[in-house]
Scaffold this motif. Sequence first.
Motif, short mmCIF file in Angstrom:
data_model
loop_
_atom_site.label_atom_id
_atom_site.label_comp_id
_atom_site.label_asym_id
_atom_site.label_seq_id
_atom_site.Cartn_x
_atom_site.Cartn_y
_atom_site.Cartn_z
N ALA A 41 3.19 1.29 -5.70
CA ALA A 41 2.53 1.47 -4.41
C ALA A 41 1.50 2.59 -4.47
O ALA A 41 0.42 2.50 -3.87
CB ALA A 41 3.57 1.76 -3.33
N TRP A 42 1.85 3.66 -5.17
CA TRP A 42 0.94 4.82 -5.32
C TRP A 42 -0.35 4.39 -6.03
O TRP A 42 -1.46 4.68 -5.58
CB TRP A 42 1.68 5.91 -6.09
N VAL A 43 -0.19 3.70 -7.15
CA VAL A 43 -1.34 3.32 -7.98
C VAL A 43 -2.25 2.34 -7.25
O VAL A 43 -3.49 2.43 -7.31
CB VAL A 43 -0.86 2.73 -9.32
N ASP A 44 -1.66 1.40 -6.51
CA ASP A 44 -2.47 0.34 -5.92
C ASP A 44 -2.77 0.53 -4.43
O ASP A 44 -3.27 -0.38 -3.77
CB ASP A 44 -1.80 -1.02 -6.15
N GLY A 45 -2.45 1.72 -3.91
CA GLY A 45 -3.01 2.10 -2.63
C GLY A 45 -2.27 1.76 -1.37
O GLY A 45 -2.85 1.74 -0.28
N ILE A 46 -0.97 1.49 -1.45
CA ILE A 46 -0.19 1.37 -0.22
C ILE A 46 -0.07 2.76 0.40
O ILE A 46 0.21 3.74 -0.31
CB ILE A 46 1.19 0.75 -0.50
N ASN A 47 -0.23 2.85 1.70
CA ASN A 47 -0.23 4.14 2.38
C ASN A 47 0.99 4.34 3.27
O ASN A 47 1.54 3.36 3.80
CB ASN A 47 -1.48 4.28 3.27
N VAL A 48 1.36 5.59 3.44
CA VAL A 48 2.34 5.92 4.46
C VAL A 48 1.77 5.49 5.82
O VAL A 48 0.60 5.72 6.11
CB VAL A 48 2.65 7.42 4.46
N GLY A 49 2.61 4.86 6.62
CA GLY A 49 2.16 4.35 7.92
C GLY A 49 1.81 2.88 7.91
O GLY A 49 1.71 2.25 8.97
N ASP A 50 1.60 2.31 6.71
CA ASP A 50 1.34 0.87 6.64
C ASP A 50 2.56 0.10 7.13
O ASP A 50 3.70 0.42 6.77
CB ASP A 50 1.03 0.45 5.20
N GLU A 51 2.31 -0.94 7.92
CA GLU A 51 3.39 -1.86 8.29
C GLU A 51 3.32 -3.08 7.39
O GLU A 51 2.32 -3.80 7.36
CB GLU A 51 3.26 -2.30 9.75
N ILE A 52 4.39 -3.30 6.62
CA ILE A 52 4.43 -4.45 5.70
C ILE A 52 4.80 -5.70 6.50
O ILE A 52 5.85 -5.74 7.16
CB ILE A 52 5.43 -4.21 4.56
N VAL A 53 3.94 -6.70 6.44
CA VAL A 53 4.18 -7.91 7.23
C VAL A 53 4.41 -9.15 6.36
O VAL A 53 5.08 -10.09 6.77
CB VAL A 53 3.02 -8.17 8.21
N ALA A 54 3.83 -9.16 5.14
CA ALA A 54 3.99 -10.36 4.30
C ALA A 54 3.78 -10.01 2.84
O ALA A 54 3.10 -9.03 2.50
CB ALA A 54 3.00 -11.44 4.72
N VAL A 55 4.37 -10.82 1.95
CA VAL A 55 4.15 -10.73 0.51
C VAL A 55 3.81 -12.14 0.02
O VAL A 55 4.58 -13.08 0.24
CB VAL A 55 5.40 -10.19 -0.22
N ASP A 56 2.64 -12.24 -0.62
CA ASP A 56 2.14 -13.55 -1.07
C ASP A 56 2.19 -14.57 0.07
O ASP A 56 2.67 -15.70 -0.08
CB ASP A 56 2.95 -14.06 -2.27
N SER A 57 1.74 -14.09 1.24
CA SER A 57 1.61 -14.91 2.47
C SER A 57 2.94 -15.27 3.11
O SER A 57 2.95 -15.94 4.16
CB SER A 57 0.80 -16.21 2.19
N ALA A 58 4.06 -14.86 2.52
CA ALA A 58 5.36 -15.15 3.12
C ALA A 58 5.79 -13.95 3.97
O ALA A 58 5.78 -12.81 3.51
CB ALA A 58 6.40 -15.42 2.04
N LYS A 59 6.15 -14.21 5.24
CA LYS A 59 6.53 -13.15 6.15
C LYS A 59 7.73 -12.37 5.62
O LYS A 59 8.67 -12.96 5.07
CB LYS A 59 6.85 -13.75 7.52
N VAL A 60 7.67 -11.05 5.76
CA VAL A 60 8.76 -10.19 5.29
C VAL A 60 9.60 -9.73 6.47
O VAL A 60 9.09 -9.16 7.44
CB VAL A 60 8.20 -8.96 4.54
N THR A 61 10.90 -9.98 6.39
CA THR A 61 11.82 -9.49 7.42
C THR A 61 12.87 -8.54 6.84
O THR A 61 13.53 -7.82 7.57
CB THR A 61 12.54 -10.66 8.11
N ASP A 62 13.02 -8.58 5.52
CA ASP A 62 14.00 -7.74 4.84
C ASP A 62 13.31 -7.04 3.67
O ASP A 62 12.93 -7.69 2.69
CB ASP A 62 15.17 -8.60 4.34
#
Length: 600
Positions: free
Chosen positions: A517-538
């Motif tokens: 996450a650090w290397v590829d730019g995910i930020n604190v405060g980001d809300e994760i909503v999907a991975v590879d277009s699939a909705k994330v609930t867990d």
Amino acid sequence: MKLSTLTQFICLILLCMNSTTGKATGSVNISYTITFPEAQAHYADVEMNITGLQQKTLILKMPVWTPGSYLVREYSKNVESFTAEVKGKAVAAEKIRKNAWRINTENVSAVKVRYRVYSFELSVRTSFIDAAHAFLSNAGIFIYPDGMLHHPSTIHIVPYKGWTKVSTSLDKVNGDPFTLYSPDYDILFDSPIEVGNQDVFGFKVGNTEYEVAMCGAGNYDKDKLTRDMPKIIEHEAAIYGENPNKRYVFIVHNTSRGGGGLEHLSSTVLGASRENYATERGYQGFLSLVAHEHFHLWNVKRLRPIVLGPFDYDNENYTTDLWIAEGFTAYYQDIIIRRTNLYPVENYLGVLAADINYVANQPGNKIQTLAEASYDAWIKYYRPNENSPNTNISYYNKGSIMALMFDLEIINDTKGKYSLDDVMHYMYHTYYKTLKRGYTDKEFKQGVEKFAGKNLDEFYRKYVYGLEDIDFDKYLGYAGYHLTDEFAGTNEPSLGIVTQTPNGRIFVSTVMRNSSAWVDGINVGDEIVAVDSAKVTDVNAILNGKKVGDKINISVLRDGLPLTLPVTLLKRTQVKYKIDSVERPSEQQMLVRKKWLSIQ
């Protein structure tokens, strides 16, 4: 040394000269009356009476911090309605800085000051008042005259309706629990006061009377506590060869999710979770807290870094030795519980492994040295932010490991003749009892070297002032133990994030240094909503079926706007150590083990 007659006369004249800043204190009397007319609204009303004044100007101050909690807390922010009067008439009280007021006292011998303090932060270091009780953390309650820190005062408490008890280490005046005496302000600021209907019980250990004031309901067992707490106290006192207190008070606040403690010269304040006493883990955790704060009555309150007293209550008091003051105390809190047999050996080793895992897995361990962590406590440890794990290391946890290493080194090298206990005993009697002062960095190092029988320059260079990896197996090996990494041999991916899930939504709260996450730019405060277009609930399912090197697309909402980030999964770098015995410990290793863990 005797003084000549002329010298004595000059000294007498100097003592009698008036001061313009409030330092002529010989005949001054100071008293306070505290009432709680609006306890339900969290206020204490304070009336301060000062008589016998001789100076032209009186400056009154409130501390900005409280000893033991290394953060400027700006206690004066809670003060309101500050007024002064002379002979029943109002006089000007000019505020001259954030925590100081000036009153013209030329030709004035007595001043009455009134102010209110809002108190609604329940912690071990701040005051809290409601209709049920009042906890007074005195550095944030009592204003003092500049230049008169060594002056005595009396405190009269007028309880709110229905309150019947006072718990404090301050002395009663003529046996009245609601009228207290403090010989100076260092004692007053170091003696918190609990007023209410707390459950009070006690016991005696040696010549010391102990009071336990339980504030709030809890599933504690008084008989069990009065049986186990003295065991801890006896083992701690044995290290130093004495208990300097005739009386000691534990003030315990039982809340839904309590925790933490703050040491004082003759008392301590503990936060506890009211329902945790009935579980083994919860009860042992409480005893560990008791052991930690009570150990401070020697280490910190008496045996201390030289800059931690006399205190400057207006500014930060810096030291590079909090890893000794707090870290060593953190070490002893658990080894003492082990010595009393209140911890089985395996429980103690589990607690120790948790400390080692914390230090090994904290990225900040590679950034901040122990000495820096101590010095910067004022701006970093007590003010953590989302990046703190990447930049900071706890002087509690890593300092505890330093104590462990010293202890095992000394026991091993002296074949059980000495241990870290001997260092603490020597330092206490040399610096507190004999020299009547604190120690310097160099002097504590010399104290350890005295019993280790070796120069520790390299140790300090690596681990106190440096960032080198600790060779845990070397030191544990002295006692026939080694670390086993339960993650060793695995090749699992990790994002390297910590998340929070309010209302089922997944927000990033920490991004670990050098992670995917650090290397590829995910930020604190980001809300994760999907991975590879699939909705994330867990959040725990994000990496299901993924391997190191896989590329995934993480869709987030950043400041409410959609963003997709390609992320390459890196290998998890965390360790998960447990402490195991070597297969066939040698005679020397068993000697060290038995001495260290008090195994018969």
